[in-house]
Design a protein around this motif. Structure first.
Motif, PDB file in Angstrom:
ATOM      1  N   PHE A 488      32.171  44.459  41.032  1.00 36.08           N
ATOM      2  CA  PHE A 488      31.575  43.528  40.070  1.00 36.08           C
ATOM      3  C   PHE A 488      30.989  44.245  38.858  1.00 36.08           C
ATOM      4  CE2 PHE A 488      31.161  41.601  44.320  1.00 36.08           C
ATOM      5  CZ  PHE A 488      32.008  40.517  44.136  1.00 36.08           C
ATOM      6  N   LYS A 519      35.401  43.426  29.962  1.00 39.11           N
ATOM      7  CA  LYS A 519      35.723  43.108  31.349  1.00 39.11           C
ATOM      8  C   LYS A 519      34.480  43.041  32.236  1.00 39.11           C
ATOM      9  CE  LYS A 519      37.293  46.380  33.997  1.00 39.11           C
ATOM     10  NZ  LYS A 519      38.157  47.454  34.545  1.00 39.11           N
ATOM     11  N   LEU A 523      32.889  40.034  34.435  1.00 34.80           N
ATOM     12  CA  LEU A 523      32.720  40.163  35.876  1.00 34.80           C
ATOM     13  C   LEU A 523      31.282  39.906  36.312  1.00 34.80           C
ATOM     14  CD1 LEU A 523      34.789  43.352  36.841  1.00 34.80           C
ATOM     15  CD2 LEU A 523      35.107  41.049  37.754  1.00 34.80           C
TER      16      LEU A 523
END
Length: 529
Positions: A488, A519, A523
Motif C-alpha cells: 500500500f 501511484k 494506493l
C-alpha cells in the motif's frame, strides 16, 4: 473514428508528412477522409547508415467511419477507461518531503483529490538555486542544501531531462500530458527517446509549483527535515529547520501522514530515519566515471555519413556489457548528447560529476556515465556500507585535487594504466586534474570498466580513442539503500510514512519517480468509485 497504423518506415531524406499520407492512402483510406494525423511514437532506424529511416506509429482521425476489416494493416484505436478515484475520508493535510519529480507529482495528485499538501524542500526555488549553482562553479563555495542534487525539481532538473523509462504504467500518459501543459515540448508525447533539457525543465517545475499552489498546496523552501516524530510505530509529525536562519531553531509540526520524497543523495536523512528505527535495507547501485567525446564522433558513430543531416538530432547511444563470471553489468547511463559535465557535490569536502543537456543538445561534446554495477553489501555488511564507500571515494577525489574539481584520463591511457600527460578539451567548467583512475577505484570497478571498454573498442567505432576521455568519479547513479514499504506504499514498520521516488529506492529517473508519486498517493489515500 480513430484508427492506428504502426511501423511506417520513412527515409529521413523524404518529406515526412507527404510520405505518411501516402502510406495511409496505400492502406485503403481515402485522402478526403483524413481529418487529423497524430504521432503515437517515432524512433530512428540507423542500422543501415546510407539509408537512415524514421519509424512511425500513428493515430489517424477519420471524418467518416469505415470498415476496418477492408483496410490493410490498420486497427481500430481502443478507448481506455480509467478508474475514478476519490479521497478517503478524514485526510486533511499531508506533508510531502522533497520537491523533486516524485514529490511534485505526489503533491499534484493530492491536490486533484482535494487534499491540500504542504511541501518541504531543503533547497531553494529553481531560480535562486540556479544562481547558487553558478556561484559554486565560479568560486567553489558549496551550499550543502542547494546544489545540483538538492532544490526545486530535484537532481533531474540539472540532467539531460530524459523521459524514457522501463516502467510500464497507466499513469505514463497523464504524466507526459501534465509536463506538456506546464511548458514541456509537445514532441515528448511521441518521441521514442523523449527529452526536455534542463533549460525547459526549470520552467516546467516552476509552473507545476504554481499549479499546486493554485489548487491549495503550500511550499516551504530552504527547510530541512531534521527529524520525524514517531510514537509506537506511528508518525506523529516532523521537526523542521530553516537553513537560511542564523539561529538553528527546530519547529515541530504535527502530521498523521508524511510522504517521503527525498533524493538519492539525502545521506543525513537516511541516518535520521535509521536512528528512528525506520526499516531500511541495502540495494545495488553503480560506480564509475563520465566518458566524454566530441559530439561529431558520436554522431558519426551512430549515423555514419548522414551525421550532418538536418532531420537528425545529436546522436544518443546505450551500451551494455555483461561480465558473466561475476554476474555483473557494466553500462552507459544518463547519456547527454551535446551536453556538459557538471559538478554534483552535495557534501563539503567531497567531489563528483554528473551529466546535463539543454533542450537543443547543440554543445560541442557528448557524455555519458560509464558505470559498473555494485552488489548490495559488496563494500560491507552494514546498512550504510555502500553509502559510506561513495562518500570515501568522493572525499578521496577532493583530497587529490584540493577542491571541487574532477579527475580526468584519456580512455587509451586508462586501458594502459598510465597517466594522461596532456591537457584535454572538455565541457567541464571547474578544475580538471590528470590522474590514473585505476588508482582511484577499487580493482572490481577499474577491472570491469576496462573489460567493457575493451569490448566496445572493437564494436563501436571511435568510442575509445585519443579524443575520448574519462572524467570522474560518478558515484550517485542511484540510492544505495531502500526505505522498504508494503503493497500500500507505507513503510513496513512505520505507519503514516510513505517512501517514494529515487531516494526511497523505488525509481530511476524523472518519469519513474513521477509515476511513483502518483501511484502511491492513489494506493494510500484513495478508494475507487
Amino acid at each position: 473514428m480513430k484508427v492506428i497504423i504502426n511501423n511506417i518506415n520513412v527515409s529521413i531524406e523524404k518529406d515526412q508528412n507527404l510520405e505518411l499520407e501516402k502510406e495511409i492512402i496505400k492502406r485503403g483510406i481515402k485522402a478526403d477522409n483524413i481529418e487529423k494525423i497524430e504521432y503515437s511514437k517515432r524512433s530512428i532506424d540507423s542500422r543501415k547508415k546510407t539509408d537512415i529511416k524514421f519509424v512511425y506509429n500513428i493515430e489517424v482521425t477519420l471524418k467518416k467511419d469505415v470498415d476496418v476489416s477492408s483496410l490493410t494493416n490498420v486497427n481500430l484505436a481502443k478507448e481506455i477507461e480509467e478508474p475514478t478515484y476519490k479521497a478517503k475520508d478524514g485526510i486533511e493535510r499531508v506533508a510531502v518531503i522533497g520537491a523533486g519529480p516524485a514529490g511534485l507529482f505526489a503533491a499534484l495528485r493530492l491536490c486533484e483529490l482535494g487534499i491540500k499538501p504542504i511541501v518541504y524542500e531543503r533547497g531553494e526555488k529553481v531560480d535562486d538555486r540556479d544562481k547558487t549553482i553558478n556561484e559554486f562553479i565560479k568560486f567553489s563555495m558549496l551550499n550543502p542544501n542547494s546544489n545540483i542534487q538538492f532544490g526545486e525539481g530535484g537532481a533531474g532538473t540539472y540532467s539531460d531531462g530524459k523521459l524514457n523509462t522501463r516502467v510500464k504504467s497507466g499513469y505514463m500518459n497523464k504524466i507526459f500530458l501534465e509536463l506538456v501543459a506546464n511548458g514541456a515540448q509537445e514532441q515528448i508525447l511521441w518521441d521514442y527517446k523523449p527529452h526536455v533539457g534542463t533549460d525547459v525543465l526549470k520552467v516546467v517545475v516552476k509552473n507545476l509549483r504554481e499549479k499546486i499552489i493554485e489548487l491549495g498546496g503550500e511550499f516551504y523552501f530552504n527547510t530541512l527535515i531534521k527529524d520525524v516524530v514517531i510514537l509506537n510505530g506511528k508518525v506523529m509529525g516532523i521537526k523542521i529547520q530553516n537553513v537560511k536562519s542564523p539561529i538553528e531553531v527546530e519547529e515541530t509540526i504535527l502530521y498523521d501522514h508524511v510522504i517521503l520524497a527525498i533524493g538519492h543523495s539525502s545521506r543525513d536523512t537516511y541516518r535520521m530515519l535509521h536512528k528512528n528505527g525506520v526499516f531500511m535495507e541495502n540495494k545495488p547501485f553503480a560506480i564509475g566515471a563520465r566518458i566524454e567525446h566530441p559530439r561529431v564522433d558520436i554522431d558519426s558513430m551512430q549515423y555514419g555519413k548522414m551525421a550532418d543531416h538536418p532531420n537528425l538530432e545529436a546522436a544518443t547511444y546505450s551500451l551494455t556489457y555483461n561480465n558473466r563470471d561475476e554476474e555483473r553489468g557494466i553500462f552507459s547511463f544518463c547519456m547527454c548528447p551535446g551536453g556538459v559535465i557538471v559538478n554534483a557535490a552535495s557534501q563539503e569536502g567531497g567531489t563528483l560529476v554528473n551529466g546535463m543537456s539543454y533542450s537543443q543538445r547543440d554543445g560541442r561534446f557528448s557524455n555519458s556515465a560509464l558505470v559498473v554495477g555494485v552488489k548490495a553489501n559488496e563494500f560491507g555488511d552494514e546498512l550504510f556500507s555502500g553509502m559510506e564507500y561513495q562518500d570515501q571515494l568522493e572525499k578521496k577525489t577532493y583530497d587529490i585535487i584540493g577542491n571541487y574539481g574532477a579527475l580526468y584520463q584519456n580512455t587509451l591511457d586508462f586501458l594502459k594504466g598510465k597517466t594522461t600527460n596532456r591537457k584535454i578539451e572538455s565541457s567541464y567548467e571547474m578544475e580538471l586534474k590528470s590522474y590514473d583512475l585505476n588508482n582511484l577505484f577499487p580493482e572490481v570497478i577499474s577491472k570491469n570498466m576496462k573489460m567493457a571498454m575493451g569490448y566496445w573498442e572493437k564494436t563501436q567505432r571511435n568510442f575509445i580513442s585519443a579524443h575520448a576521455n574519462l572524467i570522474g568519479p560518478e558515484t550517485r547513479t542511484s540510492a544505495p539503500v531502500k526505505v522498504t514499504r508494503n503493497e500500500f506504499g507505507e513503510s513496513i514498520n512505520t505507519k503514516g510514512l510513505y517512501p517514494i521516488g529515487e531516494g526511497a529506492g523505488y525509481a530511476g529517473g524523472i518519469i519513474s519517480a513521477a509515476i511513483d508519486g502518483f501511484k502511491i498517493v492513489d494506493l494510500a489515500f484513495t478508494t475507487v468509485e
